[in-house]
Design a protein around this motif. Structure first.
Motif, PDB file in Angstrom:
ATOM      1  N   VAL A 131       0.829  -1.200   0.000  1.00 20.13           N
ATOM      2  CA  VAL A 131       0.000   0.000   0.000  1.00 20.13           C
ATOM      3  C   VAL A 131       0.867   1.255   0.000  1.00 20.13           C
ATOM      4  O   VAL A 131       1.688   1.462   0.898  1.00 20.13           O
ATOM      5  CB  VAL A 131      -0.929   0.015   1.229  1.00 20.13           C
ATOM      6  N   ALA A 132       0.667   2.087  -1.018  1.00 15.85           N
ATOM      7  CA  ALA A 132       1.466   3.308  -1.155  1.00 15.85           C
ATOM      8  C   ALA A 132       0.818   4.446  -0.383  1.00 15.85           C
ATOM      9  O   ALA A 132      -0.034   5.163  -0.904  1.00 15.85           O
ATOM     10  CB  ALA A 132       1.612   3.669  -2.633  1.00 15.85           C
ATOM     11  N   ALA A 133       1.218   4.616   0.866  1.00 16.03           N
ATOM     12  CA  ALA A 133       0.619   5.658   1.707  1.00 16.03           C
ATOM     13  C   ALA A 133       1.587   6.808   1.984  1.00 16.03           C
ATOM     14  O   ALA A 133       1.341   7.636   2.847  1.00 16.03           O
ATOM     15  CB  ALA A 133       0.119   5.053   3.022  1.00 16.03           C
ATOM     16  N   ASP A 134       2.689   6.834   1.260  1.00 14.80           N
ATOM     17  CA  ASP A 134       3.578   8.000   1.348  1.00 14.80           C
ATOM     18  C   ASP A 134       3.248   8.893   0.163  1.00 14.80           C
ATOM     19  O   ASP A 134       3.635   8.608  -0.971  1.00 14.80           O
ATOM     20  CB  ASP A 134       5.053   7.567   1.300  1.00 14.80           C
ATOM     21  N   ILE A 135       2.488   9.955   0.441  1.00 18.41           N
ATOM     22  CA  ILE A 135       2.070  10.826  -0.657  1.00 18.41           C
ATOM     23  C   ILE A 135       2.932  12.084  -0.732  1.00 18.41           C
ATOM     24  O   ILE A 135       2.693  12.965  -1.546  1.00 18.41           O
ATOM     25  CB  ILE A 135       0.586  11.241  -0.505  1.00 18.41           C
ATOM     26  N   GLN A 161      -3.261  12.779  -3.937  1.00 12.70           N
ATOM     27  CA  GLN A 161      -4.258  13.784  -3.564  1.00 12.70           C
ATOM     28  C   GLN A 161      -5.256  13.258  -2.526  1.00 12.70           C
ATOM     29  O   GLN A 161      -6.146  13.984  -2.091  1.00 12.70           O
ATOM     30  CB  GLN A 161      -5.021  14.263  -4.821  1.00 12.70           C
ATOM     31  N   VAL A 162      -5.111  11.986  -2.170  1.00 13.15           N
ATOM     32  CA  VAL A 162      -6.005  11.389  -1.180  1.00 13.15           C
ATOM     33  C   VAL A 162      -5.213  11.240   0.113  1.00 13.15           C
ATOM     34  O   VAL A 162      -4.023  10.954   0.077  1.00 13.15           O
ATOM     35  CB  VAL A 162      -6.485  10.005  -1.673  1.00 13.15           C
ATOM     36  N   SER A 163      -5.860  11.425   1.258  1.00 10.28           N
ATOM     37  CA  SER A 163      -5.107  11.368   2.503  1.00 10.28           C
ATOM     38  C   SER A 163      -4.627   9.943   2.790  1.00 10.28           C
ATOM     39  O   SER A 163      -5.308   8.974   2.455  1.00 10.28           O
ATOM     40  CB  SER A 163      -5.956  11.860   3.674  1.00 10.28           C
ATOM     41  N   PRO A 164      -3.458   9.822   3.414  1.00 11.52           N
ATOM     42  CA  PRO A 164      -2.913   8.498   3.726  1.00 11.52           C
ATOM     43  C   PRO A 164      -3.883   7.659   4.555  1.00 11.52           C
ATOM     44  O   PRO A 164      -3.946   6.437   4.393  1.00 11.52           O
ATOM     45  CB  PRO A 164      -1.648   8.823   4.514  1.00 11.52           C
ATOM     46  N   ASP A 186       3.155   1.168   3.418  1.00 10.37           N
ATOM     47  CA  ASP A 186       4.389   1.955   3.361  1.00 10.37           C
ATOM     48  C   ASP A 186       4.037   3.407   3.660  1.00 10.37           C
ATOM     49  O   ASP A 186       3.405   4.072   2.846  1.00 10.37           O
ATOM     50  CB  ASP A 186       5.013   1.825   1.963  1.00 10.37           C
ATOM     51  N   THR A 187       4.410   3.893   4.828  1.00  6.56           N
ATOM     52  CA  THR A 187       4.030   5.257   5.207  1.00  6.56           C
ATOM     53  C   THR A 187       5.154   6.249   4.925  1.00  6.56           C
ATOM     54  O   THR A 187       6.264   5.866   4.579  1.00  6.56           O
ATOM     55  CB  THR A 187       3.689   5.333   6.711  1.00  6.56           C
ATOM     56  N   ALA A 188       4.818   7.513   5.107  1.00  3.68           N
ATOM     57  CA  ALA A 188       5.795   8.574   4.859  1.00  3.68           C
ATOM     58  C   ALA A 188       6.743   8.710   6.039  1.00  3.68           C
ATOM     59  O   ALA A 188       6.415   8.355   7.164  1.00  3.68           O
ATOM     60  CB  ALA A 188       5.070   9.896   4.638  1.00  3.68           C
ATOM     61  N   GLY A 189       7.924   9.220   5.764  1.00  4.32           N
ATOM     62  CA  GLY A 189       8.867   9.512   6.851  1.00  4.32           C
ATOM     63  C   GLY A 189       9.301  10.947   6.747  1.00  4.32           C
ATOM     64  O   GLY A 189       9.052  11.625   5.750  1.00  4.32           O
ATOM     65  N   GLU A 199       1.148  12.484  14.215  1.00  2.00           N
ATOM     66  CA  GLU A 199      -0.304  12.614  14.191  1.00  2.00           C
ATOM     67  C   GLU A 199      -0.883  11.778  13.048  1.00  2.00           C
ATOM     68  O   GLU A 199      -1.834  11.017  13.230  1.00  2.00           O
ATOM     69  CB  GLU A 199      -0.669  14.108  14.018  1.00  2.00           C
ATOM     70  N   GLU A 200      -0.267  11.884  11.892  1.00  2.00           N
ATOM     71  CA  GLU A 200      -0.758  11.139  10.742  1.00  2.00           C
ATOM     72  C   GLU A 200      -0.637   9.628  10.983  1.00  2.00           C
ATOM     73  O   GLU A 200      -1.554   8.856  10.702  1.00  2.00           O
ATOM     74  CB  GLU A 200       0.028  11.525   9.486  1.00  2.00           C
ATOM     75  N   LEU A 201       0.504   9.225  11.518  1.00  2.00           N
ATOM     76  CA  LEU A 201       0.710   7.800  11.770  1.00  2.00           C
ATOM     77  C   LEU A 201      -0.298   7.273  12.790  1.00  2.00           C
ATOM     78  O   LEU A 201      -0.839   6.179  12.645  1.00  2.00           O
ATOM     79  CB  LEU A 201       2.145   7.542  12.245  1.00  2.00           C
ATOM     80  N   LYS A 202      -0.557   8.083  13.802  1.00  2.00           N
ATOM     81  CA  LYS A 202      -1.536   7.671  14.818  1.00  2.00           C
ATOM     82  C   LYS A 202      -2.924   7.504  14.202  1.00  2.00           C
ATOM     83  O   LYS A 202      -3.662   6.588  14.555  1.00  2.00           O
ATOM     84  CB  LYS A 202      -1.594   8.709  15.945  1.00  2.00           C
ATOM     85  N   GLN A 203      -3.248   8.407  13.285  1.00  2.03           N
ATOM     86  CA  GLN A 203      -4.561   8.306  12.634  1.00  2.03           C
ATOM     87  C   GLN A 203      -4.668   7.042  11.776  1.00  2.03           C
ATOM     88  O   GLN A 203      -5.692   6.372  11.780  1.00  2.03           O
ATOM     89  CB  GLN A 203      -4.815   9.529  11.766  1.00  2.03           C
ATOM     90  N   ILE A 204      -3.608   6.762  11.065  1.00  2.00           N
ATOM     91  CA  ILE A 204      -3.621   5.521  10.260  1.00  2.00           C
ATOM     92  C   ILE A 204      -3.780   4.330  11.201  1.00  2.00           C
ATOM     93  O   ILE A 204      -4.570   3.415  10.965  1.00  2.00           O
ATOM     94  CB  ILE A 204      -2.324   5.385   9.429  1.00  2.00           C
TER      95      ILE A 204
END
Ligand code: GDP
Ligand code: MG
Length: 439
Positions: A131-135, A161-164, A186-189, A199-204
């Motif tokens: 899953v490509a979640a690093d936008i 353009q879509v939120s992770p 795969d999240t952003a760093g 915050e973003e990671l916690k939401q995911i």
């Protein structure tokens, strides 16, 4: 490096018939320095030395006939303990899919490791979804898609353009509908830990409720890696750590400190840029690697994964019946080559890390190409009956393969030696081998 320093300490100790308390203390002072120099956390070193001393100064060492060996053994066991004792396996959801969230700083190796992990799961017949979640990072999505193509694993992407959080949620749904039993996000760093990232990671995390939160850390960064692990763990409750770039010039500090400092086990180790270079982390093997005892076990495991079991069995049968030909020889060399770069394989063997010029082994990769050319220039009959290879045949083969007669002679000699060795080997192993062959 750490290994050679420890080997020096222990070879001094092993040479002694009797070991006094002072000898052990002296050795421990040196081990302590070696660990600190390898960038192991100060408190970890202190506790470690105290534990080893407590055991080493006790009865078991002094009474032993080989006190030096006993000390090495104690250090080995305590190092293993320090890294978590036993191998820590990947969690598995009671109801698939198992959701794995990859987190970490930019450049640690999250995207690469996501691909490698998917590959590892495929090897045990799972169907992972990447899953490509690093936008944010330019080309991050593309990077994952390229990896996915390489291993033929599906990659779930929704653009940048879509939120992770939304991407992760949809991916989970997609996996359920498509029978993917693992979802690797795969999240952003960022370059540094910051609020927005957490915050973003916690939401995911809230949204997908992952079974695993794997922190990917760059082993080359030593104590920094451990500090990063600590902060991530405080905020996200990690379930495991992946140490990357262990192939590089790391001093070992991160591997030795992570578990002790964070309480989080190291689950995987990455040893290269190639897609196949991720391994489950085995504390006991890492310990013996650090102590320079080689890593036979992990080599054997790798061989079993790479080498086709049916082919290996067939090869064994041929060896026993002396039907082994040049074609088989070539095939075997190819199997060995598939194990990975020769230098990496050799490094895992005991004592090999002491051999100078190991880095020059790349030359031998080229040699493999030459072997291939020579064998391909032989006739069918020659491949089956090497004994007919007289001078004129050898000359023809050399010309045909663009090599020299010396090269051809050398190969034939190697082949003969190998045949002889196999004969001995197979008679030693009995008709079915110790456990009925490989696997
Ligand atoms: P991310 O920002 O965390 O997603 O990191 P990437 O996956 O993009 O990796 C950053 C760089 O590190 C890339 O050039 C990778 O090829 C490299 N890399 C990742 N893992 C390893 C490893 O185990 N060994 C080596 N030598 N390089 C690695
Ligand atoms: Mg990335």
């Amino acid at each position: 490096g750490l290994t050679s320093r420890l080997q020096d300490v222990f070879s001094k100790l092993r040479g002694k018939g009797k070991v006094s308390e002072e000898d052990v203390n002296e050795a421990m002072r040196e081990v302590r320095l070696a660990l600190l120099e390898a960038d192991v956390n100060f408190k970890v070193v202190k506790d470690f030395i105290a534990k080893v001393k407590e055991r080493a100064v006790g009865q078991e060492v002094m009474k032993s006939f080989t006190p030096g060996m006993v000390v090495v053994d104690i250090v080995n066991k305590e190092l293993t303990e320090l890294m978590g004792g036993t191998q820590s396996k990947l969690a598995k959801a009671a109801k698939p899919p198992t959701v794995i969230m990859m987190v970490g700083l930019q450049g640690a190796g999250k995207t690469t490791t996501s691909g490698k992990l998917a590959r590892l799961l495929q090897k045990s017949n799972h169907k992972p979804l990447l899953v490509a979640a690093d936008i944010y990072r330019p080309a991050a999505i593309k990077q994952l898609q390229v990896l996915g193509e390489q291993i033929k694993a599906p990659v779930f992407a929704m653009g940048d353009q879509v939120s992770p959080v939304e991407i992760a949620r949809s991916a989970l749904q997609h996996a359920k509908e498509n029978g993917n039993d693992y979802v690797i996000i795969d999240t952003a760093g960022r370059l540094h830990i910051d609020e927005a990232l957490m915050e973003e990671l916690k939401q995911i995390h809230e949204t997908v409720k992952p079974d695993e939160v794997l922190l990917v850390v760059d082993a080359m960064t030593g104590q920094d890696a451990v500090n990063v692990a600590k902060s991530f763990h405080e905020q996200l409750e990690l379930t495991g750590v992946v140490l990357t770039k262990l192939d590089g010039d790391t001093r070992g500090g991160a591997a030795l400190s992570v578990k002790a400092v964070t309480g989080c086990p190291i689950k995987f180790a990455a040893l290269g840029e190639k897609i196949d270079s991720l391994e489950p982390f085995h504390p006991e093997r890492m310990a013996s690697r650090i102590l320079g005892m080689g890593d036979m076990l992990s080599l054997i495991e790798k061989a079993q994964q790479t080498i086709d079991a049916d082919k290996a069995a067939e090869m064994e049968r041929k060896m026993r019946n002396a039907e082994f030909t040049f074609d088989d020889f070539l095939e075997q060399m190819e199997q060995v080559r598939k194990l990975g770069p020769l230098d990496q394989i050799l490094e895992m063997l005991p004592g090999m890390n002491k051999v100078k010029g190991l880095k020059d082994m790349k030359v031998d990769e080229r040699q493999l190409g030459r072997v291939e050319a020579i064998v391909r220039s032989m006739t069918k009959e020659e491949k089956r009956k090497p004994e007919i290879l007289n001078y004129s045949r050898r000359r023809r083969i050399a010309a045909g393969s663009g090599t020299s007669i010396a090269d051809v002679n050398r190969l034939i000699k190697q082949f003969d030696d190998m045949r002889k060795m196999m004969k001995q080997f197979s008679s030693m192993m009995g008709p079915k081998g110790p456990k009925g062959g490989l696997k």
